[in-house]
Design an enzyme around this catalytic site. Structure first.
Site: not given
Ligand code: DHB
Ligand code: FE
Length: 280
Positions: A12, A59, A193, A240
């Site tokens: 996303h 978010h 991430h 997530e």
């Molecule tokens: C990124 C990933 C996310 O899950 C998010 O909510 C905002 C940014 C990213 O990889 O930049």
């Molecule tokens: Fe995210």
């Protein structure tokens, strides 16, 4: 009766929205990532759902840190998107299916999932970008949508095991809906991430790939990990990925794997696209 055709996973990340907006899909940085969506788009066209249930996390656009439901279901006939930063243009409103939503809410509560119901809900990049990656940028969306928000932002967040159980209850809820409605479920977000702190930029390709395999064939495997273990391995935002288990739990145990594609890094994440189809 309503029928769950299958489920699909998608990243996303906000950068995807901007890449689509600026037609960058064929640029070297983006090409392999977007190519991974082509079989999923084809499958989705054939699946022809009437309703897509998008399991995603907010978010901070709709729920801020002062009030965060663990699980929240949209029960509206329309969902607006809004400017949340990231340079993303607000998208056309998404049609809902309040009748199906209320049926799901009632069934979930009967099954002891006391879900928060939202008759107004702003949807953010977590919801919008998977739909854009799969349908494109449209003025009118060709499908009704139902947002199912999972808190993976403000701790304590639910366990992977709880998400899988919610998915199983969701599956029963949908299949007890008396209207002939074709439903596809998106599990969105992930994969590994971390966006801030000393470990910002962390991606664990091996773990992501193992997670994709196991979520397809043996989702219970993922429930052996505590949230701390998942975050240690995949980063604070890697949590997530537990949302995929809601989608997976709603499908048949032997749902067929139709497509699987992994790409990393894209923005700050490992991104997985997977299609699973129920067998009738
Ligand atoms: C990124 C990933 C996310 O899950 C998010 O909510 C905002 C940014 C990213 O990889 O930049
Ligand atoms: Fe995210």
């Amino acid at each position: 009766m309503a029928k769950i055709i299958g489920g699909l996973t998608s990243s996303h990340i906000p950068a995807v929205g901007n890449a689509i907006e600026n037609n960058l899909q064929q640029e070297p940085y983006w090409k392999r990532f977007f190519d991974g969506y082509e079989p999923a788009k084809e499958w989705l066209k054939k699946a022809a759902p009437d309703v897509v249930i998008v399991v995603y996390n907010d978010h901070g656009l709709n729920f801020f840190l002062d009030k965060v439901p663990t699980f929240a279901l949209g029960c509206a006939d329309i969902y607006e998107n809004a400017d949340e930063g990231w340079g993303l243009k607000p998208q056309a409103p998404f049609p809902g299916d309040a009748e199906l939503s209320w049926h799901i809410a009632e069934s979930l509560v009967e099954q002891e999932f006391d879900i928060c119901t939202c008759q107004e809900m702003l949807v953010d990049h977590g919801f919008v970008n998977p739909l854009r990656a799969l349908y494109g940028t449209l003025k009118e969306w060709p499908v009704k949508t139902i947002p199912l928000a999972v808190n993976v932002v403000q701790h304590p967040v639910p366990t992977a095991a709880r998400c899988l159980k919610l998915g199983r209850a969701l599956g029963k809820a949908i299949e007890s809906y008396p209207e002939d409605t074709r439903v596809v479920i998106f599990g969105t977000g992930g994969m590994s991430h971390q966006l801030q702190g000393e470990r910002a930029g962390l991606i664990d390709v091996d773990f992501d790939i193992e997670c994709m395999d196991k979520i397809a064939t043996e989702p219970e495997w993922f429930t052996q990990f505590s949230n701390s273990e998942i975050m240690r391995r995949t980063g604070t935002e890697g949590i997530e990925t537990i949302m995929w288990l809601v989608m997976r739990g709603a499908l048949q145990d032997d749902a067929k794997l139709i497509h699987k594609h992994y790409h990393a890094p894209i923005s700050n994440t490992g991104a997985g696209v997977m299609v699973l189809e129920n067998q009738y």
